[in-house]
Write a protein that holds these residues in place. Structure first.
Motif, PDB file in Angstrom:
ATOM      1  N   UNK A   1      66.256  -9.380   8.301  1.00  0.00           N
ATOM      2  CA  UNK A   1      66.222  -9.667   9.736  1.00  0.00           C
ATOM      3  C   UNK A   1      65.899  -8.452  10.598  1.00  0.00           C
ATOM      4  N   UNK A   2      65.816  -7.257   9.994  1.00  0.00           N
ATOM      5  CA  UNK A   2      65.485  -6.079  10.793  1.00  0.00           C
ATOM      6  C   UNK A   2      63.988  -6.068  11.063  1.00  0.00           C
ATOM      7  N   UNK A   3      63.588  -5.378  12.113  1.00  0.00           N
ATOM      8  CA  UNK A   3      62.178  -5.355  12.485  1.00  0.00           C
ATOM      9  C   UNK A   3      61.372  -4.536  11.492  1.00  0.00           C
ATOM     10  N   UNK A   4      61.830  -3.331  11.200  1.00  0.00           N
ATOM     11  CA  UNK A   4      61.119  -2.447  10.268  1.00  0.00           C
ATOM     12  C   UNK A   4      62.049  -2.121   9.102  1.00  0.00           C
ATOM     13  N   UNK A   5      61.838  -2.806   7.992  1.00  0.00           N
ATOM     14  CA  UNK A   5      62.690  -2.636   6.818  1.00  0.00           C
ATOM     15  C   UNK A   5      62.634  -1.205   6.304  1.00  0.00           C
ATOM     16  N   UNK A   6      61.459  -0.599   6.324  1.00  0.00           N
ATOM     17  CA  UNK A   6      61.328   0.767   5.798  1.00  0.00           C
ATOM     18  C   UNK A   6      62.183   1.748   6.597  1.00  0.00           C
ATOM     19  N   UNK A   7      62.268   1.570   7.907  1.00  0.00           N
ATOM     20  CA  UNK A   7      63.109   2.442   8.727  1.00  0.00           C
ATOM     21  C   UNK A   7      64.586   2.275   8.375  1.00  0.00           C
ATOM     22  N   UNK A   8      65.009   1.033   8.178  1.00  0.00           N
ATOM     23  CA  UNK A   8      66.406   0.778   7.826  1.00  0.00           C
ATOM     24  C   UNK A   8      66.750   1.415   6.479  1.00  0.00           C
TER      25      UNK A   8
ATOM     26  N   UNK B   1      79.378  -2.542  10.424  1.00  0.00           N
ATOM     27  CA  UNK B   1      78.397  -2.395  11.493  1.00  0.00           C
ATOM     28  C   UNK B   1      77.477  -3.606  11.559  1.00  0.00           C
ATOM     29  N   UNK B   2      77.074  -3.925  12.764  1.00  0.00           N
ATOM     30  CA  UNK B   2      76.145  -5.031  12.990  1.00  0.00           C
ATOM     31  C   UNK B   2      75.484  -4.793  14.337  1.00  0.00           C
ATOM     32  N   UNK B   3      74.260  -5.250  14.472  1.00  0.00           N
ATOM     33  CA  UNK B   3      73.571  -5.096  15.756  1.00  0.00           C
ATOM     34  C   UNK B   3      74.063  -6.133  16.762  1.00  0.00           C
ATOM     35  N   UNK B   4      74.725  -7.183  16.251  1.00  0.00           N
ATOM     36  CA  UNK B   4      75.113  -8.309  17.094  1.00  0.00           C
ATOM     37  C   UNK B   4      76.609  -8.293  17.370  1.00  0.00           C
ATOM     38  N   UNK B   5      76.977  -8.118  18.635  1.00  0.00           N
ATOM     39  CA  UNK B   5      78.388  -8.019  18.997  1.00  0.00           C
ATOM     40  C   UNK B   5      79.127  -9.338  18.771  1.00  0.00           C
TER      41      UNK B   5
ATOM     42  N   UNK C   1      70.663   4.431  13.168  1.00  0.00           N
ATOM     43  CA  UNK C   1      72.107   4.616  13.077  1.00  0.00           C
ATOM     44  C   UNK C   1      72.549   5.868  13.832  1.00  0.00           C
ATOM     45  N   UNK C   2      73.714   5.804  14.451  1.00  0.00           N
ATOM     46  CA  UNK C   2      74.223   6.946  15.199  1.00  0.00           C
ATOM     47  C   UNK C   2      75.101   7.858  14.336  1.00  0.00           C
ATOM     48  N   UNK C   3      75.330   7.496  13.089  1.00  0.00           N
ATOM     49  CA  UNK C   3      76.177   8.290  12.206  1.00  0.00           C
ATOM     50  C   UNK C   3      75.454   9.562  11.760  1.00  0.00           C
ATOM     51  N   UNK C   4      76.228  10.595  11.489  1.00  0.00           N
ATOM     52  CA  UNK C   4      75.656  11.853  11.001  1.00  0.00           C
ATOM     53  C   UNK C   4      75.121  11.676   9.585  1.00  0.00           C
ATOM     54  N   UNK C   5      74.206  12.527   9.220  1.00  0.00           N
ATOM     55  CA  UNK C   5      73.664  12.508   7.865  1.00  0.00           C
ATOM     56  C   UNK C   5      74.762  12.846   6.857  1.00  0.00           C
ATOM     57  N   UNK C   6      74.620  12.269   5.664  1.00  0.00           N
ATOM     58  CA  UNK C   6      75.519  12.538   4.536  1.00  0.00           C
ATOM     59  C   UNK C   6      76.985  12.257   4.893  1.00  0.00           C
ATOM     60  N   UNK C   7      77.218  11.066   5.461  1.00  0.00           N
ATOM     61  CA  UNK C   7      78.562  10.666   5.888  1.00  0.00           C
ATOM     62  C   UNK C   7      79.252   9.745   4.892  1.00  0.00           C
TER      63      UNK C   7
ATOM     64  N   UNK D   1      86.859  -0.037  10.535  1.00  0.00           N
ATOM     65  CA  UNK D   1      86.206   0.465  11.746  1.00  0.00           C
ATOM     66  C   UNK D   1      85.063  -0.485  12.074  1.00  0.00           C
ATOM     67  N   UNK D   2      84.992  -0.938  13.318  1.00  0.00           N
ATOM     68  CA  UNK D   2      83.941  -1.870  13.740  1.00  0.00           C
ATOM     69  C   UNK D   2      83.001  -1.136  14.689  1.00  0.00           C
ATOM     70  N   UNK D   3      81.714  -1.147  14.387  1.00  0.00           N
ATOM     71  CA  UNK D   3      80.766  -0.346  15.158  1.00  0.00           C
ATOM     72  C   UNK D   3      79.444  -1.081  15.331  1.00  0.00           C
ATOM     73  N   UNK D   4      79.064  -1.309  16.578  1.00  0.00           N
ATOM     74  CA  UNK D   4      77.765  -1.952  16.842  1.00  0.00           C
ATOM     75  C   UNK D   4      76.653  -0.933  16.576  1.00  0.00           C
ATOM     76  N   UNK D   5      75.742  -1.286  15.664  1.00  0.00           N
ATOM     77  CA  UNK D   5      74.699  -0.360  15.245  1.00  0.00           C
ATOM     78  C   UNK D   5      73.392  -1.105  14.986  1.00  0.00           C
ATOM     79  N   UNK D   6      72.298  -0.417  15.237  1.00  0.00           N
ATOM     80  CA  UNK D   6      70.971  -0.883  14.837  1.00  0.00           C
ATOM     81  C   UNK D   6      70.659  -0.214  13.501  1.00  0.00           C
TER      82      UNK D   6
END
Length: 243
Positions: free
Chosen positions: A137-144, A87-91, A119-125, A110-115
């Motif tokens: 490089x993320x805006x809010x490290x704590x959120x990531x 996954x990467x935010x940059x296509x 993340x769009x993935x379900x919990x505990x995946x 599997x290639x998936x564009x994600x912030x």
């Protein structure tokens, strides 16, 4: 009052960072791996091998490689039989990775564009979450970090490799000079992009020191955190467990 975050040595409105970082990586995507070799003298390959050895990917495990762009980490983990989602935010970075995988005959990724912050993935995946030279490089490290914790299964492991500032006397001064003077010039000559590599050097200086970042990992819910330093802390492998 608007929230501000760092962009290299600049402080900018938080709403601008994702776009500006995106521009940087779109600009460097085509030459990203060539520049990694040039900037590290090829040592990044050894660091990545060491990182994957610490992750210990197992056949059949589901692993999320965030900010995995060009596939360097994912390829290594797939060789060990893991089922890897890159996954990467940059296509543009993902497109380079997909092309590299095709050239190498590597199937099954599997290639998936994600912030990383949403993340769009379900919990505990996933059984493991990896992120290499991307979290600064993320805006809010704590959120990531909280999202990494959310998508991991109980017993899942978190591994992050990131640059910081070396504490080795003598080498510290050389490293600073190299980062601020040589890296941007390499970017200019090889990738025709001095500004992007100046940002990447500056972003290392603004990233939390290892002990501070380890505390952030713990605050996100991870247990048994650990920091393994390379080159006196110039590169660090951070790890933690979701228990």
């Amino acid at each position: 009052m608007n929230d501000t975050v760092s962009f290299g040595y600049e402080d900018i409105d938080a709403t601008e960072k994702t776009g500006r970082v995106g521009e940087v990586f779109s600009n460097v995507a085509a030459k990203y791996d060539v520049m990694n070799d040039a900037m590290s003298g090829g040592m990044h390959r050894l660091w990545k091998n060491r990182f994957v050895a610490r992750v210990k990917p197992q056949p059949g495990e589901a692993i999320l490689d965030m900010a995995g762009g060009t596939g360097d980490i994912a390829f290594r983990m797939a060789e060990r039989g893991a089922s890897v989602t890159v996954s990467d935010i940059n296509q543009d970075m993902l497109d380079v990775g997909i092309e590299r995988a095709m050239e190498r005959g590597i199937d099954g990724l599997v290639w998936s564009r994600q912030n990383a912050e949403e993340l769009t993935f379900s919990s505990r995946t996933f059984d493991a979450y990896t992120i290499v030279f991307g979290i600064r490089n993320v805006t809010y490290i704590d959120k990531a970090l909280r999202e990494a914790h959310r998508v991991l299964k109980f017993g899942g492991r978190f591994y992050c490799m990131e640059f910081s500032q070396t504490e080795w006397p003598g080498f510290k001064e050389i490293y600073d000079l190299y980062s601020h003077k040589v890296m941007p010039q390499l970017g200019k000559v090889i990738a025709n992009d001095e500004d992007s590599y100046r940002y990447l050097a500056e972003s290392i200086r603004r990233f939390p020191r290892p002990a501070e970042f380890e505390a952030m990992i713990r605050d996100a819910g991870f247990e048994n955190t650990r920091v393994e330093s390379i080159l006196g802390g110039a590169v660090n492998i951070h790890s933690g467990w979701k228990i």
